[in-house]
Design a protein around this motif. Structure first.
Motif, PDB file in Angstrom:
ATOM      1  N   GLU A   1       0.803  -1.223   0.000  1.00 26.28           N
ATOM      2  CA  GLU A   1       0.000   0.000   0.000  1.00 26.28           C
ATOM      3  C   GLU A   1       0.841   1.280   0.000  1.00 26.28           C
ATOM      4  O   GLU A   1       0.339   2.356   0.293  1.00 26.28           O
ATOM      5  CB  GLU A   1      -0.976   0.026   1.191  1.00 26.28           C
ATOM      6  N   ARG A   2       2.129   1.160  -0.319  1.00 33.53           N
ATOM      7  CA  ARG A   2       2.953   2.367  -0.489  1.00 33.53           C
ATOM      8  C   ARG A   2       2.723   2.928  -1.890  1.00 33.53           C
ATOM      9  O   ARG A   2       2.469   2.183  -2.849  1.00 33.53           O
ATOM     10  CB  ARG A   2       4.435   2.038  -0.297  1.00 33.53           C
ATOM     11  N   ASN A   3       2.831   4.258  -1.992  1.00 31.07           N
ATOM     12  CA  ASN A   3       2.579   4.916  -3.274  1.00 31.07           C
ATOM     13  C   ASN A   3       3.841   4.971  -4.124  1.00 31.07           C
ATOM     14  O   ASN A   3       4.947   5.197  -3.615  1.00 31.07           O
ATOM     15  CB  ASN A   3       2.046   6.331  -3.054  1.00 31.07           C
ATOM     16  N   THR A   4       3.667   4.777  -5.426  1.00 35.59           N
ATOM     17  CA  THR A   4       4.741   4.935  -6.409  1.00 35.59           C
ATOM     18  C   THR A   4       4.333   6.009  -7.402  1.00 35.59           C
ATOM     19  O   THR A   4       3.196   6.009  -7.903  1.00 35.59           O
ATOM     20  CB  THR A   4       5.003   3.617  -7.158  1.00 35.59           C
ATOM     21  N   SER A   5       5.229   6.941  -7.658  1.00 34.19           N
ATOM     22  CA  SER A   5       4.953   7.980  -8.653  1.00 34.19           C
ATOM     23  C   SER A   5       5.006   7.352 -10.046  1.00 34.19           C
ATOM     24  O   SER A   5       5.979   6.675 -10.400  1.00 34.19           O
ATOM     25  CB  SER A   5       5.977   9.108  -8.546  1.00 34.19           C
ATOM     26  N   ILE A   6       3.968   7.585 -10.830  1.00 31.53           N
ATOM     27  CA  ILE A   6       3.909   7.026 -12.185  1.00 31.53           C
ATOM     28  C   ILE A   6       4.675   7.959 -13.122  1.00 31.53           C
ATOM     29  O   ILE A   6       4.337   9.143 -13.250  1.00 31.53           O
ATOM     30  CB  ILE A   6       2.454   6.886 -12.659  1.00 31.53           C
ATOM     31  N   PRO A   7       5.738   7.471 -13.778  1.00 32.24           N
ATOM     32  CA  PRO A   7       6.529   8.358 -14.648  1.00 32.24           C
ATOM     33  C   PRO A   7       5.770   8.695 -15.935  1.00 32.24           C
ATOM     34  O   PRO A   7       4.774   8.053 -16.293  1.00 32.24           O
ATOM     35  CB  PRO A   7       7.773   7.507 -14.946  1.00 32.24           C
ATOM     36  N   LEU A   8       6.249   9.724 -16.629  1.00 29.12           N
ATOM     37  CA  LEU A   8       5.694  10.057 -17.936  1.00 29.12           C
ATOM     38  C   LEU A   8       5.918   8.874 -18.864  1.00 29.12           C
ATOM     39  O   LEU A   8       7.015   8.315 -18.944  1.00 29.12           O
ATOM     40  CB  LEU A   8       6.361  11.314 -18.499  1.00 29.12           C
ATOM     41  N   GLY A   9       4.912   8.485 -19.540  1.00 23.76           N
ATOM     42  CA  GLY A   9       5.010   7.297 -20.382  1.00 23.76           C
ATOM     43  C   GLY A   9       4.326   6.107 -19.760  1.00 23.76           C
ATOM     44  O   GLY A   9       4.217   5.047 -20.377  1.00 23.76           O
ATOM     45  N   GLY A  10       3.906   6.245 -18.470  1.00 23.48           N
ATOM     46  CA  GLY A  10       3.135   5.199 -17.826  1.00 23.48           C
ATOM     47  C   GLY A  10       3.970   4.049 -17.307  1.00 23.48           C
ATOM     48  O   GLY A  10       5.193   4.136 -17.151  1.00 23.48           O
ATOM     49  N   ALA A  11       3.301   2.916 -17.092  1.00 19.11           N
ATOM     50  CA  ALA A  11       3.948   1.755 -16.489  1.00 19.11           C
ATOM     51  C   ALA A  11       5.039   1.178 -17.374  1.00 19.11           C
ATOM     52  O   ALA A  11       5.966   0.519 -16.884  1.00 19.11           O
ATOM     53  CB  ALA A  11       2.900   0.685 -16.175  1.00 19.11           C
ATOM     54  N   SER A  12       4.946   1.420 -18.671  1.00 11.91           N
ATOM     55  CA  SER A  12       5.940   0.865 -19.596  1.00 11.91           C
ATOM     56  C   SER A  12       7.331   1.398 -19.321  1.00 11.91           C
ATOM     57  O   SER A  12       8.335   0.779 -19.705  1.00 11.91           O
ATOM     58  CB  SER A  12       5.542   1.166 -21.038  1.00 11.91           C
ATOM     59  N   VAL A  13       7.431   2.565 -18.664  1.00 11.77           N
ATOM     60  CA  VAL A  13       8.731   3.184 -18.400  1.00 11.77           C
ATOM     61  C   VAL A  13       9.316   2.699 -17.065  1.00 11.77           C
ATOM     62  O   VAL A  13      10.480   2.946 -16.760  1.00 11.77           O
ATOM     63  CB  VAL A  13       8.594   4.724 -18.396  1.00 11.77           C
ATOM     64  N   LEU A  14       8.512   2.000 -16.272  1.00 15.70           N
ATOM     65  CA  LEU A  14       9.018   1.481 -15.001  1.00 15.70           C
ATOM     66  C   LEU A  14      10.122   0.464 -15.258  1.00 15.70           C
ATOM     67  O   LEU A  14      10.140  -0.204 -16.295  1.00 15.70           O
ATOM     68  CB  LEU A  14       7.880   0.821 -14.210  1.00 15.70           C
ATOM     69  N   PRO A  15      11.078   0.309 -14.300  1.00  7.97           N
ATOM     70  CA  PRO A  15      12.211  -0.608 -14.509  1.00  7.97           C
ATOM     71  C   PRO A  15      11.755  -2.037 -14.740  1.00  7.97           C
ATOM     72  O   PRO A  15      10.854  -2.542 -14.068  1.00  7.97           O
ATOM     73  CB  PRO A  15      13.017  -0.491 -13.209  1.00  7.97           C
ATOM     74  N   GLN A  16      12.389  -2.688 -15.744  1.00  6.72           N
ATOM     75  CA  GLN A  16      12.122  -4.095 -15.992  1.00  6.72           C
ATOM     76  C   GLN A  16      12.796  -4.936 -14.910  1.00  6.72           C
ATOM     77  O   GLN A  16      13.958  -4.706 -14.571  1.00  6.72           O
ATOM     78  CB  GLN A  16      12.680  -4.525 -17.355  1.00  6.72           C
ATOM     79  N   ASN A  17      12.086  -5.914 -14.401  1.00  7.96           N
ATOM     80  CA  ASN A  17      12.695  -6.852 -13.461  1.00  7.96           C
ATOM     81  C   ASN A  17      13.142  -8.067 -14.263  1.00  7.96           C
ATOM     82  O   ASN A  17      12.450  -9.085 -14.341  1.00  7.96           O
ATOM     83  CB  ASN A  17      11.699  -7.253 -12.369  1.00  7.96           C
ATOM     84  N   LEU A  18      14.314  -7.940 -14.914  1.00  6.63           N
ATOM     85  CA  LEU A  18      14.811  -9.004 -15.775  1.00  6.63           C
ATOM     86  C   LEU A  18      15.051 -10.287 -14.998  1.00  6.63           C
ATOM     87  O   LEU A  18      14.914 -11.389 -15.541  1.00  6.63           O
ATOM     88  CB  LEU A  18      16.112  -8.555 -16.456  1.00  6.63           C
ATOM     89  N   HIS A  19      15.419 -10.133 -13.743  1.00  2.95           N
ATOM     90  CA  HIS A  19      15.698 -11.324 -12.938  1.00  2.95           C
ATOM     91  C   HIS A  19      14.434 -12.170 -12.778  1.00  2.95           C
ATOM     92  O   HIS A  19      14.473 -13.397 -12.956  1.00  2.95           O
ATOM     93  CB  HIS A  19      16.222 -10.906 -11.556  1.00  2.95           C
ATOM     94  N   LEU A  20      13.307 -11.513 -12.445  1.00  7.07           N
ATOM     95  CA  LEU A  20      12.071 -12.267 -12.305  1.00  7.07           C
ATOM     96  C   LEU A  20      11.638 -12.862 -13.643  1.00  7.07           C
ATOM     97  O   LEU A  20      11.127 -13.993 -13.709  1.00  7.07           O
ATOM     98  CB  LEU A  20      10.960 -11.374 -11.754  1.00  7.07           C
ATOM     99  N   GLY A  21      11.852 -12.090 -14.740  1.00  5.28           N
ATOM    100  CA  GLY A  21      11.521 -12.619 -16.064  1.00  5.28           C
ATOM    101  C   GLY A  21      12.327 -13.871 -16.363  1.00  5.28           C
ATOM    102  O   GLY A  21      11.805 -14.863 -16.900  1.00  5.28           O
ATOM    103  N   PHE A  22      13.609 -13.825 -16.007  1.00  5.42           N
ATOM    104  CA  PHE A  22      14.479 -14.993 -16.196  1.00  5.42           C
ATOM    105  C   PHE A  22      14.000 -16.166 -15.348  1.00  5.42           C
ATOM    106  O   PHE A  22      13.940 -17.310 -15.810  1.00  5.42           O
ATOM    107  CB  PHE A  22      15.913 -14.601 -15.835  1.00  5.42           C
ATOM    108  N   GLU A  23      13.624 -15.890 -14.068  1.00  2.00           N
ATOM    109  CA  GLU A  23      13.171 -16.948 -13.174  1.00  2.00           C
ATOM    110  C   GLU A  23      11.896 -17.604 -13.702  1.00  2.00           C
ATOM    111  O   GLU A  23      11.710 -18.823 -13.609  1.00  2.00           O
ATOM    112  CB  GLU A  23      12.923 -16.384 -11.767  1.00  2.00           C
TER     113      GLU A  23
END
Length: 718
Positions: free
Chosen positions: A65-87
Motif C-alpha cells: 500500500e505504499r505509493n509509487t509515482s507514475i513516470p511520464l510514459g506510464g507503467a511501460s517506463v518502469l524498470p524491468q525486473n529481468l531477474h524475475l523474467g528470467f526466473e
C-alpha cells in the motif's frame, strides 16, 4: 524496442511457482516491472490497475500500500525486473523437465515432432535424438550447452542459463549482445543500437553501469545496516522500556496497596480505639446509674417497710399497744425520710454520649490522596561518587544518585542497580557489589576488592550504564599494620601561614585551610600548586575556615563565620552551598570541624549550637572532640551517648583510621595523642605548637597536622 530474448512469454506452466507469481493476476510474471517499494507486477496488470485507480500520477502497491509515482510514459517506463523474467522462463522449462516425461521436440518439422531427450540452454529448445545429433554436429551450435531431461539436468539448467548472453531483438542487428546501457532512454542496447537510434545519447558499457549500481547498492546496504542497528537498538530499548513500565507499574501498585493497607489499618485501629472508649464511657455511666438505682430501691424498701408497719399499727393496735411502742415508728420513718432529703434524686449521669468524627475534610483529602508522576529515569544521566580509596580487603562504597533525563533527581527507589569491579590483571577477577536501596532515588554499592592493581568499575541501572561507567580504578594493596609508636619526627614540613585545617586528596595533594581565608593546595613534594577562595560571603568565598574535607574530586568547606558549608570541586569551582545562621535543622551557628565518613555521610560540628549535625543516612558511631571537657565523646548515629575516652588538653582535631585508631590534636597540650579502638592512649607526639586540624593520607595512612602556632603543616609516616 530493444530487449532480451522474449521466449519466456511463450512458456506455459500448468502449475505456477509461488515466488514467480504476480500478486494481481496470480499467474507467472509476464514482463514484470518494479515499483519504488520494490514489489513487481506484470506490465499488463499494472496498466489495468492504474487505469482502474483513476490516477495517472500515483499508484498504490496492492501488497504494501505504499505509493509509487507514475513516470511520464506510464507503467511501460518502469524498470524491468529481468531477474524475475528470467526466473519465470527457467521455471517453465524446469517444470516441463521434471513433471512431464513426454515433451515434444521444438525443432522437428510440423507433424513429425519426436519426443525430446535433451534441452539446449542457449537456444532454449527441447530436442529429440535426431535434432540433438544435428545440433551438436553444426559448427554454429557446437558450443551450446545441452542438458538431459532429468533432475540433474534441471539443477544445471538455472546456472547455465544465468550465464548466457542477452541478444538485441531489433531487426537487422544480427543478434548482437546487449553490452551497453543508454542512460538517456534507460534501455539495454547493442553495439549497432549505439550507432543508430541511440547515436547522440549517453551510452555506457553495461559492466561499468553495473559496477556503479553495485557500489551504490553496497553503500545503501551499509547505510541500511547502520540504520537497522540503530532501529534494533531502539526496539530493544522500547522493549526494555515496556518491561520497565510493567516493573514501575508493579512497584507503584505495591506502594499504593501498602499505603492504603496502612491507612485502612490505621482507620481500623482508630475505630477500635473509639469503640473501646465508647464502651468504657457507657460502662461507667451504666455502673454509676445502677448504683444510684440500687440506693433508691433500698430507700423505697425501707420507707415501704415503715409505712406498712405504721398503717398496720393504726388499724390493729389498741391505744395501750400504740403508747407502749412509744415514738419508735414515727422516729424511724422520719429519719428515713430525712436520709432521702440528703441525696440527689436526679440521675447522677446524663444519657448523652456524643461522638465527633469530622469526616468531611478527611473525605475530601482522601479523595485526592496520592499522586502519580511520570518521572523518566535516565541511567545515562544518573551519577555516582565514592569518598574512599579502594584497598584490598577494605569495603569500598559507591553512592548512586538516580536522575531523570532532564537531570533532576529521581525521587523513588525500586530500580535494579548492579555494581562490579573487574581486575585488568589476575585473569579478570570480578567482585560483585552489595546494593542498598534507600528508596529515595539513592543507592549504596559496597564492594570489597580482593586483588591490587588496575581495575574497571561498572555500575548499571536497569541494565544500562550510569554516567562515567565503566571507569578506571586503582586498588591499593593492603599495607602492613600501622605502628603509631614510631611517630616521632616529622618527615616533611610545609610552610603555611596559620594553618587551621588540613585534608588529603586521593592523589596525594595536600589541602590546607588558613586563617587568611584561603585554601592552599600543595603537591606531594610540598610545592604550592593552587590557591582557592578569598575573604567574603559570595560563592567560593570564605570567612574564617575551620574545617575542610575532600573525597574524590569534591571539596567541602566549613565556612564558619558565614554559618554555612560550601561544596566545591577539587580545583576550586563552586558547586553548591547549604545552611544559614540559626538553630533549626540544617542551620548553623559557626560550623567547625567536620568529616565525611566511609559511607559518604557529612558530619558537621555545629559549634555554638552545641550539637553535631549529620547529612544523609550513615552507619557507625560519631567521635566528637569536646574542647571544653578535654575528652573525646562517642555517640550513635541517632545521637545516643555511648562512651567517653581520652584525657586531652583542649582537643581541636580528630582523625580515625580504618582500623578504629583515633588521632587527636591537642591545642592546649601542644601534642598529638593516639588512642586504640578501645580508647586507650598508646602514644603521644610532642613538640607541637597549638596544633589544630588532623588528617590521614587515604593511600598509605600518613598523618598530617596543621601546626597552627608554628605556621607549618607536618607529615608523619607510619
Amino acid at each position: 524496442m530493444e530487449t532480451s530474448d522474449p521466449k519466456n512469454s511463450s512458456v506455459v506452466m500448468e502449475k505456477p511457482f509461488p515466488h514467480i507469481t504476480c500478486g494481481v493476476c496470480s499467474k507467472p510474471y509476464n514482463d514484470p516491472r518494479m515499483l519504488s517499494c520494490l514489489h513487481s507486477f506484470c506490465l499488463q496488470c499494472l496498466h489495468h490497475e492504474i487505469e482502474k485507480s483513476g490516477s495517472q500520477q500515483l499508484f498504490q502497491c496492492p501488497i504494501c500500500e505504499r505509493n509509487t509515482s507514475i513516470p511520464l510514459g506510464g507503467a511501460s517506463v518502469l524498470p524491468q525486473n529481468l531477474h524475475l523474467g528470467f526466473e519465470v522462463e527457467v521455471a517453465g522449462y524446469m517444470f516441463k523437465m521434471m513433471n512431464n516425461s513426454e515433451v515434444c521436440c521444438d525443432e522437428c518439422v510440423d507433424g513429425h515432432n519426436g519426443l525430446a531427450v535433451v534441452f539446449c540452454c542457449m537456444c532454449c529448445q527441447f530436442l529429440c535424438k535426431l535434432c540433438r545429433d544435428h545440433h551438436s554436429s553444426s559448427r554454429r551450435f557446437s558450443k551450446h550447452k545441452i542438458v538431459l531431461l532429468d533432475q540433474e539436468g534441471a539443477r544445471q539448467l538455472h546456472t547455465i542459463m544465468k550465464s548466457r548472453d542477452h541478444y538485441c531483438s531489433q531487426p537487422n542487428h544480427g543478434n548482437n549482445n546487449l553490452n551497453f546501457y543508454c542512460e538517456t532512454c534507460s534501455l539495454l542496447v547493442c553495439l549497432h543500437c549505439t550507432t543508430a537510434t541511440h547515436k547522440s545519447h549517453t551510452v555506457k558499457e553495461i559492466c561499468t553501469v553495473a559496477k556503479t549500481h553495485q557500489i551504490e547498492i553496497t553503500g545503501a546496504l551499509e547505510d541500511a545496516k547502520e540504520v537497522m542497528a540503530k532501529l534494533t537498538g531502539a526496539m530493544d530499548e522500547n522493549n526494555r522500556m515496556i518491561e520497565q513500565v510493567e516493573i514501575s507499574k508493579r512497584n507503584a501498585s505495591l506502594a499504593i496497596n501498602q499505603a492504603f493497607e496502612t491507612l485502612q489499618q490505621t482507620l481500623e485501629e482508630r475505630k477500635k480505639t473509639l469503640l473501646s472508649e465508647l464502651e468504657a464511657i457507657s460502662l461507667s455511666k451504666t455502673t454509676a446509674l445502677t448504683l444510684q438505682k440500687e440506693q433508691f430501691e433500698k430507700m423505697v424498701g425501707d420507707i415501704g417497710h415503715y409505712t406498712d408497719m405504721a398503717s398496720q399499727i393504726l388499724q390493729t393496735h389498741t391505744d395501750h399497744e400504740i403508747v407502749a411502742l412509744g415514738g419508735l415508728i414515727p422516729t424511724e420513718l422520719q429519719a428515713t425520710l430525712k436520709r432521702v432529703q440528703t441525696i440527689s434524686l436526679t440521675p447522677n449521669q446524663h444519657s448523652n454520649i456524643t461522638v465527633s468524627v469530622q469526616t468531611d475534610d478527611l473525605t475530601r483529602q482522601l479523595s485526592k490522596l496520592g499522586n502519580l508522576f511520570e518521572f523518566y529515569l535516565s541511567p545515562s544521566s544518573s551519577t555516582w561518587m565514592s569518598t574512599s580509596v579502594a584497598k584490598v580487603g577494605t569495603r569500598y562504597n559507591v553512592t548512586i544518585q538516580s536522575k531523570t533525563s532532564e537531570g533532576e533527581e529521581y525521587p523513588h527507589g525500586g530500580v535494579e542497580v548492579k555494581g562490579e569491579m573487574r581486575s585488568k590483571t589476575h585473569n579478570g577477577a570480578v567482585v560483585y557489589g552489595e546494593v542498598e536501596d534507600h528508596r529515595d532515588g539513592t543507592y549504596t554499592i559496597t564492594l570489597t576488592p580482593q586483588t591490587a592493581g588496575p581495575h574497571q568499575l561498572l555500575i548499571t541501572m536497569d541494565g544500562q550504564h550510569v554516567q562515567n561507567s565503566p571507569d578506571d580504578l586503582d586498588v591499593w594493596p593492603k599495607g602492613p599494620k600501622r605502628d603509631y609508636h614510631i611517630l616521632c619526627n616529622a618527615q616533611q614540613v610545609i610552610q603555611c601561614n596559620k594553618p587551621r585545617c588540613v585534608a588529603i586528596h586521593d592523589n596525594g595533594d595536600i589541602y590546607v585551610g588558613s586563617e587568611d581565608h584561603h585554601i592552599y593546595v600543595f603537591d606531594q613534594t610540598g610545592q604550592l600548586k593552587n590557591t582557592i577562595g578569598s575573604r567574603g560571603s559570595g560563592d567560593g568565598q570564605f570567612s574564617s575556615l575551620s574545617g575542610i574535607s575532600i573525597k574524590g574530586d569534591v571539596l567541602y568547606v566549613a565556612d564558619t563565620n558565614n554559618h554555612r558549608v560550601q561544596k566545591l570541586t577539587s580545583w576550586g569551582m563552586f558547586l553548591h552551598k547549604f545552611g544559614q545562621q540559626g538553630s533549626g535543622q540544617g542551620q548553623f551557628n559557626q560550623p567547625r570541624v567536620f568529616i565525611i565518613d566511609s559511607n559518604n555521610k557529612l558530619i558537621v560540628s555545629d559549634f555554638y549550637n552545641h550539637r553535631i549535625q549529620i547529612f544523609n543516612k550513615m552507619e557507625g558511631n560519631i567521635h566528637v572532640a569536646a574542647y571544653g571537657s578535654n575528652t573525646i565523646k562517642v555517640f550513635t548515629k541517632e545521637g545516643v551517648y555511648v562512651r567517653m575516652y581520652g584525657d586531652s588538653n583542649c582537643p581541636t582535631g580528630i582523625a580515625i583510621d580504618d582500623e578504629g585508631y583515633s588521632l587527636v590534636s591537642e591545642y592546649g597540650g601542644n601534642c598529638l595523642s593516639i588512642y586504640d579502638p578501645e580508647g586507650n592512649k598508646i602514644h603521644t607526639v610532642g613538640n607541637l605548637k597549638y596544633p589544630r586540624g588532623t588528617a590521614l593520607d587515604p593511600r598509605d595512612g600518613s598523618v598530617f597536622i596543621a601546626n597552627y602556632g608554628a605556621d607549618t603543616v607536618l607529615k608523619y609516616c607510619v
